[in-house]
Motif scaffolding. Structure first.
Motif, mmCIF file in Angstrom:
data_model
loop_
_atom_site.group_PDB
_atom_site.id
_atom_site.type_symbol
_atom_site.label_atom_id
_atom_site.label_comp_id
_atom_site.label_asym_id
_atom_site.label_seq_id
_atom_site.Cartn_x
_atom_site.Cartn_y
_atom_site.Cartn_z
ATOM 1 N N ALA A 1 -10.651 -0.074 15.048
ATOM 2 C CA ALA A 1 -11.643 -1.095 14.720
ATOM 3 C C ALA A 1 -11.289 -1.748 13.389
ATOM 4 C CB ALA A 1 -13.029 -0.472 14.658
ATOM 5 N N ALA A 2 -11.432 -3.070 13.317
ATOM 6 C CA ALA A 2 -11.084 -3.811 12.101
ATOM 7 C C ALA A 2 -12.016 -3.440 10.963
ATOM 8 C CB ALA A 2 -11.166 -5.306 12.370
ATOM 9 N N SER A 3 -11.548 -3.677 9.753
ATOM 10 C CA SER A 3 -12.403 -3.481 8.585
ATOM 11 C C SER A 3 -13.514 -4.522 8.582
ATOM 12 C CB SER A 3 -11.588 -3.604 7.295
ATOM 13 O OG SER A 3 -11.225 -4.963 7.068
ATOM 14 N N THR A 4 -14.565 -4.254 7.838
ATOM 15 C CA THR A 4 -15.538 -5.309 7.586
ATOM 16 C C THR A 4 -14.882 -6.353 6.688
ATOM 17 O OG1 THR A 4 -16.405 -4.074 5.704
ATOM 18 C CG2 THR A 4 -17.520 -3.761 7.822
ATOM 19 N N PRO A 5 -15.362 -7.584 6.703
ATOM 20 C CA PRO A 5 -14.767 -8.616 5.844
ATOM 21 C C PRO A 5 -14.878 -8.258 4.365
ATOM 22 C CG PRO A 5 -16.136 -9.617 7.534
ATOM 23 C CD PRO A 5 -16.407 -8.146 7.581
ATOM 24 N N PHE A 6 -13.870 -8.650 3.595
ATOM 25 C CA PHE A 6 -13.900 -8.515 2.144
ATOM 26 C C PHE A 6 -13.371 -9.808 1.540
ATOM 27 C CE2 PHE A 6 -9.855 -6.851 3.616
ATOM 28 C CZ PHE A 6 -8.934 -7.403 2.747
ATOM 29 N N HIS A 7 -13.519 -9.954 0.233
ATOM 30 C CA HIS A 7 -13.282 -11.241 -0.410
ATOM 31 C C HIS A 7 -12.350 -11.100 -1.614
ATOM 32 C CE1 HIS A 7 -16.856 -12.296 1.927
ATOM 33 N NE2 HIS A 7 -17.390 -11.188 1.437
ATOM 34 N N ILE A 8 -11.510 -12.105 -1.812
ATOM 35 C CA ILE A 8 -10.679 -12.206 -3.020
ATOM 36 C C ILE A 8 -11.074 -13.496 -3.733
ATOM 37 C CG2 ILE A 8 -8.357 -12.327 -3.984
ATOM 38 C CD1 ILE A 8 -7.302 -11.006 -1.456
ATOM 39 N N VAL A 9 -11.403 -13.385 -5.015
ATOM 40 C CA VAL A 9 -11.736 -14.550 -5.837
ATOM 41 C C VAL A 9 -10.611 -14.728 -6.861
ATOM 42 C CG1 VAL A 9 -13.420 -15.634 -7.349
ATOM 43 C CG2 VAL A 9 -14.201 -14.107 -5.521
ATOM 44 N N PHE A 10 -9.990 -15.909 -6.841
ATOM 45 C CA PHE A 10 -8.855 -16.214 -7.708
ATOM 46 C C PHE A 10 -9.319 -17.006 -8.923
ATOM 47 C CE2 PHE A 10 -7.284 -15.835 -3.416
ATOM 48 C CZ PHE A 10 -6.073 -15.185 -3.525
ATOM 49 N N ASN A 11 -8.788 -16.640 -10.070
ATOM 50 C CA ASN A 11 -9.029 -17.406 -11.294
ATOM 51 C C ASN A 11 -7.882 -18.388 -11.490
ATOM 52 O OD1 ASN A 11 -9.765 -18.400 -13.766
ATOM 53 N ND2 ASN A 11 -9.522 -16.478 -14.880
#
Length: 235
Positions: free
Chosen positions: A181-191
């Protein structure tokens, strides 16, 4: 009677030491997936990246990396770890997150096979990409090249913060069919050029934005993975 407790105590101490050593091997800031009961888990929902880091220059970075936490659960030896891009690129204008890029900015993620996934404010192109192959112990530590480009597709981007969403899959080698099963969504925030405090304000604001339902996010990822398989077969 006293000696019968020595072995269990030593075993417990060794277990704790091994767990601590494993945790120490993890790299701070990296995305650290593991697998348990057929499900991929990740060590957080939000990760930070900086296009101004020394190794990448003003418009590139390879952080965060992907560093499996085998102490919590190993993956299949020899299998492939994939990412899939979800939703669309969001841009911080200094006060709000929006779906408008001032100069056509988009983010590219180059996978282990040389394929490029592009995040734009209207969606994701070539959504799935291979992060790497798990070793004999089900471990992996890889970094992917990521870059920000402008409307003319040259390296460059307006000062601000940029937010993308991903999830992870595992497949057999040379396959596009998930085996867990896939992971839950996660986020990357770029500076991109913001002062530290201003960037952290953007990250905090992103975490407060209501997100679409999980079913809405998962559907494009799975469809993209199947589409990728068809393109590979046709090639």
């Amino acid at each position: 009677m006293r000696n019968q407790w020595i072995a269990p105590i030593l075993a417990l101490g060794l277990s704790l030491n091994l767990t601590a050593a494993s945790a120490a091997d993890q790299h701070d800031g990296d995305i650290q997936p593991w697998k348990a009961n057929g499900q991929i888990f990740v060590n957080g929902d939000w990760f930070e990246a900086d296009f101004g880091d020394l190794s990448g220059g003003l418009y590139r970075t390879d952080d965060p990396g992907y560093d499996a936490n085998t102490a919590l659960g190993a993956f299949g030896a020899g299998n492939w770890l994939w990412f899939s891009g979800l939703g669309n690129l969001k841009v911080w204008d200094g006060s709000i997150w929006s779906n408008s890029a001032p100069n056509g900015e988009h983010i590219e993620v180059s996978d282990a096979l040389g394929n490029v996934t592009t995040f734009t404010t209207s969606g994701v192109q070539n959504g799935p990409g291979v992060i790497g192959q798990f070793g004999n112990t089900g471990d992996i530590h890889e970094h992917l090249d990521m870059a920000i480009r402008n409307a003319s597709n040259a390296l460059g981007g307006s000062v601000g913060a940029y937010w993308i969403t991903l999830q992870l899959f595992e497949t057999l080698p040379n396959s596009t069919t998930p085996v867990s099963a896939a992971s839950t969504p996660f986020h990357i925030v770029f500076n991109r050029g913001l002062a530290h405090d201003a960037f952290e304000t953007a990250v905090s604001a992103a975490a407060a934005v209501p997100l679409p339902g999980a079913a809405w996010l998962f559907a494009p990822a799975i469809a993209g993975l199947v589409g990728f398989g068809r393109r590979k077969s046709a090639a």
